[in-house]
Design a protein around this motif. Structure first.
Motif, PDB file in Angstrom:
ATOM      1  N   VAL A 203       0.828  -1.216   0.000  1.00  0.00           N
ATOM      2  CA  VAL A 203       0.000   0.000   0.000  1.00  0.00           C
ATOM      3  C   VAL A 203       0.862   1.267   0.000  1.00  0.00           C
ATOM      4  O   VAL A 203       0.478   2.275  -0.585  1.00  0.00           O
ATOM      5  CB  VAL A 203      -1.014   0.060   1.181  1.00  0.00           C
ATOM      6  CG1 VAL A 203      -2.059  -1.025   1.065  1.00  0.00           C
ATOM      7  CG2 VAL A 203      -0.339   0.036   2.525  1.00  0.00           C
ATOM      8  N   PHE A 204       2.041   1.203   0.626  1.00  0.00           N
ATOM      9  CA  PHE A 204       2.929   2.370   0.628  1.00  0.00           C
ATOM     10  C   PHE A 204       3.689   2.478  -0.682  1.00  0.00           C
ATOM     11  O   PHE A 204       3.869   3.571  -1.221  1.00  0.00           O
ATOM     12  CB  PHE A 204       3.911   2.297   1.798  1.00  0.00           C
ATOM     13  CG  PHE A 204       3.209   2.292   3.115  1.00  0.00           C
ATOM     14  CD1 PHE A 204       2.584   3.439   3.599  1.00  0.00           C
ATOM     15  CD2 PHE A 204       3.135   1.134   3.871  1.00  0.00           C
ATOM     16  CE1 PHE A 204       1.904   3.423   4.793  1.00  0.00           C
ATOM     17  CE2 PHE A 204       2.463   1.113   5.079  1.00  0.00           C
ATOM     18  CZ  PHE A 204       1.837   2.264   5.537  1.00  0.00           C
ATOM     19  N   VAL A 205       4.125   1.325  -1.176  1.00  0.00           N
ATOM     20  CA  VAL A 205       4.864   1.307  -2.440  1.00  0.00           C
ATOM     21  C   VAL A 205       3.965   1.840  -3.570  1.00  0.00           C
ATOM     22  O   VAL A 205       4.404   2.626  -4.409  1.00  0.00           O
ATOM     23  CB  VAL A 205       5.362  -0.118  -2.762  1.00  0.00           C
ATOM     24  CG1 VAL A 205       6.002  -0.191  -4.136  1.00  0.00           C
ATOM     25  CG2 VAL A 205       6.342  -0.584  -1.679  1.00  0.00           C
ATOM     26  N   ASP A 206       2.684   1.472  -3.528  1.00  0.00           N
ATOM     27  CA  ASP A 206       1.711   1.931  -4.532  1.00  0.00           C
ATOM     28  C   ASP A 206       1.700   3.453  -4.658  1.00  0.00           C
ATOM     29  O   ASP A 206       1.500   3.976  -5.741  1.00  0.00           O
ATOM     30  CB  ASP A 206       0.288   1.508  -4.115  1.00  0.00           C
ATOM     31  CG  ASP A 206      -0.015   0.068  -4.488  1.00  0.00           C
ATOM     32  OD1 ASP A 206       0.741  -0.494  -5.296  1.00  0.00           O
ATOM     33  OD2 ASP A 206      -0.995  -0.482  -3.964  1.00  0.00           O
ATOM     34  N   ASP A 210       3.120   9.446  -6.048  1.00  0.00           N
ATOM     35  CA  ASP A 210       2.241  10.605  -6.091  1.00  0.00           C
ATOM     36  C   ASP A 210       1.695  11.040  -4.729  1.00  0.00           C
ATOM     37  O   ASP A 210       0.858  11.933  -4.656  1.00  0.00           O
ATOM     38  CB  ASP A 210       1.094  10.391  -7.089  1.00  0.00           C
ATOM     39  CG  ASP A 210       0.673   8.948  -7.182  1.00  0.00           C
ATOM     40  OD1 ASP A 210       0.589   8.441  -8.306  1.00  0.00           O
ATOM     41  OD2 ASP A 210       0.467   8.331  -6.125  1.00  0.00           O
ATOM     42  N   ASP A 211       2.165  10.432  -3.663  1.00  0.00           N
ATOM     43  CA  ASP A 211       1.733  10.865  -2.339  1.00  0.00           C
ATOM     44  C   ASP A 211       2.982  11.148  -1.511  1.00  0.00           C
ATOM     45  O   ASP A 211       3.687  10.242  -1.090  1.00  0.00           O
ATOM     46  CB  ASP A 211       0.873   9.764  -1.691  1.00  0.00           C
ATOM     47  CG  ASP A 211       0.255  10.190  -0.377  1.00  0.00           C
ATOM     48  OD1 ASP A 211       0.875  11.013   0.334  1.00  0.00           O
ATOM     49  OD2 ASP A 211      -0.841   9.710  -0.055  1.00  0.00           O
ATOM     50  N   SER A 216       7.549  10.050   2.274  1.00  0.00           N
ATOM     51  CA  SER A 216       8.421  10.372   3.399  1.00  0.00           C
ATOM     52  C   SER A 216       8.320   9.320   4.502  1.00  0.00           C
ATOM     53  O   SER A 216       9.290   9.034   5.201  1.00  0.00           O
ATOM     54  CB  SER A 216       8.165  11.789   3.929  1.00  0.00           C
ATOM     55  OG  SER A 216       6.998  11.820   4.679  1.00  0.00           O
ATOM     56  N   LEU A 217       7.146   8.703   4.613  1.00  0.00           N
ATOM     57  CA  LEU A 217       6.984   7.597   5.567  1.00  0.00           C
ATOM     58  C   LEU A 217       7.932   6.457   5.208  1.00  0.00           C
ATOM     59  O   LEU A 217       8.674   5.941   6.059  1.00  0.00           O
ATOM     60  CB  LEU A 217       5.537   7.114   5.517  1.00  0.00           C
ATOM     61  CG  LEU A 217       4.991   6.394   6.744  1.00  0.00           C
ATOM     62  CD1 LEU A 217       4.979   7.339   7.936  1.00  0.00           C
ATOM     63  CD2 LEU A 217       3.586   5.890   6.470  1.00  0.00           C
TER      64      LEU A 217
END
Ligand code: C2E
Ligand code: CA
Ligand code: CA
Ligand code: CA
Length: 278
Positions: A203-206, A210-211, A216-217
């Motif tokens: 979900v973070f890699v996705d 663009d987020d 940064s997380l």
């Protein structure tokens, strides 16, 4: 006509009934799935930042004659609830280590093998001994083996779980924290659990392109893991842009459709013959 139309309560209860019928059917067929030879494994390559092969994650597959292909997301949960996970998990471990030992011997090359383990396996008394028995019989040195766990292992007796994780660690088997960043996992887990690897959830890699918050997380998770000497592995990498960004953040390992889908043993063999191994 209004009479034949169902109100939402009826539709809802029909769906519930269908769902429990499906669950019951899965339960029923799962009990004989091992003897019927319906369980097989796929292996997804895990690469380093030079795209050399580091290892593979073993992923279970189930093809049943009347249900067809049932995805693991669906049947693992049911296997856990019906108390079948210790049996299934042990079968998966033995099969994975047997197949990979054979392939490594055939190719005359070693690579890492990651095996997913459910909390239901950890809670079983013989888990550690049974697992180590499979390792010994395979002849694969323990330093090539990783067990993937999720934070859900902490909902049970934490001290008990920590002692088992520690037993594995003392044998040289690595522990990887899967799906990191989903659920309730907090950074303090990295301090509390004896883990050597952290898998950054898809979900973070996705969203890293663009987020900026997700980006940064991820960047900070990698930095903290580096300070703890924990290897980072990004899951679900699907594009070269994601790979490049993660590489810039100094992530260690990568897994995802961009490199390869999970493969049958024969296809894994071809894949490895074409790729460098670390
Ligand atoms: P997981 O451990 O997080 O496994 C990663 C899942 O992501 C796999 O789905 C894999 O096929 C998929 N995947 C990998 N790269 C990509 C990508 O680039 N894009 C997309 N969209 N997906 C990707 P799979 O094989 O369907 O497994 C689902 C889940 O079922 C696993 O999630 C794991 O929780 C469970 N599972 C699978 N095999 C086993 C097993 O042997 N034992 C246990 N206990 N659980 C298993
Ligand atoms: Ca996994
Ligand atoms: Ca995962
Ligand atoms: Ca987001």
């Amino acid at each position: 006509q209004a009479k034949t139309r169902k109100n939402w309560v009826e539709v809802f209860s029909d769906e519930l009934e269908l769902k429990s019928q499906k669950t019951a059917a899965i339960e029923h067929h799962l009990r004989s799935a091992i003897e019927e030879n319906e369980i097989y494994l796929n292996y997804q390559p895990q690469l380093n930042n030079q795209t050399e092969l580091h290892g593979v994650e073993c992923l279970v597959r189930w093809q049943n004659s009347s249900l067809g292909f049932v995805p693991p997301d669906e049947f693992i949960k049911i296997a856990e609830e019906m108390g079948f996970m210790p049996t299934l998990g042990h079968h998966i471990t033995r099969l994975a280590l047997t197949e990979m030992a054979q392939l490594q011997k055939h190719l005359n090359k070693r690579f890492h093998i990651s095996i997913n383990a459910s909390i239901k396996q950890f809670m079983q008394e013989q888990f550690f001994d049974d697992f180590m028995d499979c390792v010994t019989k395979s002849g694969i040195p323990p330093k090539y083996i990783t067990i993937e766990v999720t934070e859900s292992i902490l909902i049970e007796d934490v001290n008990f779980i920590l002692s088992i994780l520690d037993q594995f660690r003392r044998k040289g088997i690595a522990i990887s924290l899967d799906d990191f960043g989903t659920g309730y996992s907090s950074l303090s887990l990295l301090r509390e659990l004896p883990i050597q690897e952290l898998k950054i959830d898809k979900v973070f890699v996705d969203d890293i392109l663009d987020d900026s918050k997700d980006a940064s997380l991820v960047k900070n998770i990698i930095n903290i893991a580096n300070e703890f000497d924990i290897v980072t592995l990004a899951e679900g990498v699907e594009t070269v842009e994601q790979f490049n960004k993660l590489r810039a953040y100094e992530c260690d390992l990568y897994q995802g459709y961009y490199f390869s889908k999970p493969l049958a043993v024969k296809d894994l063999e071809k894949y490895i013959e074409k790729h460098n191994i670390v």
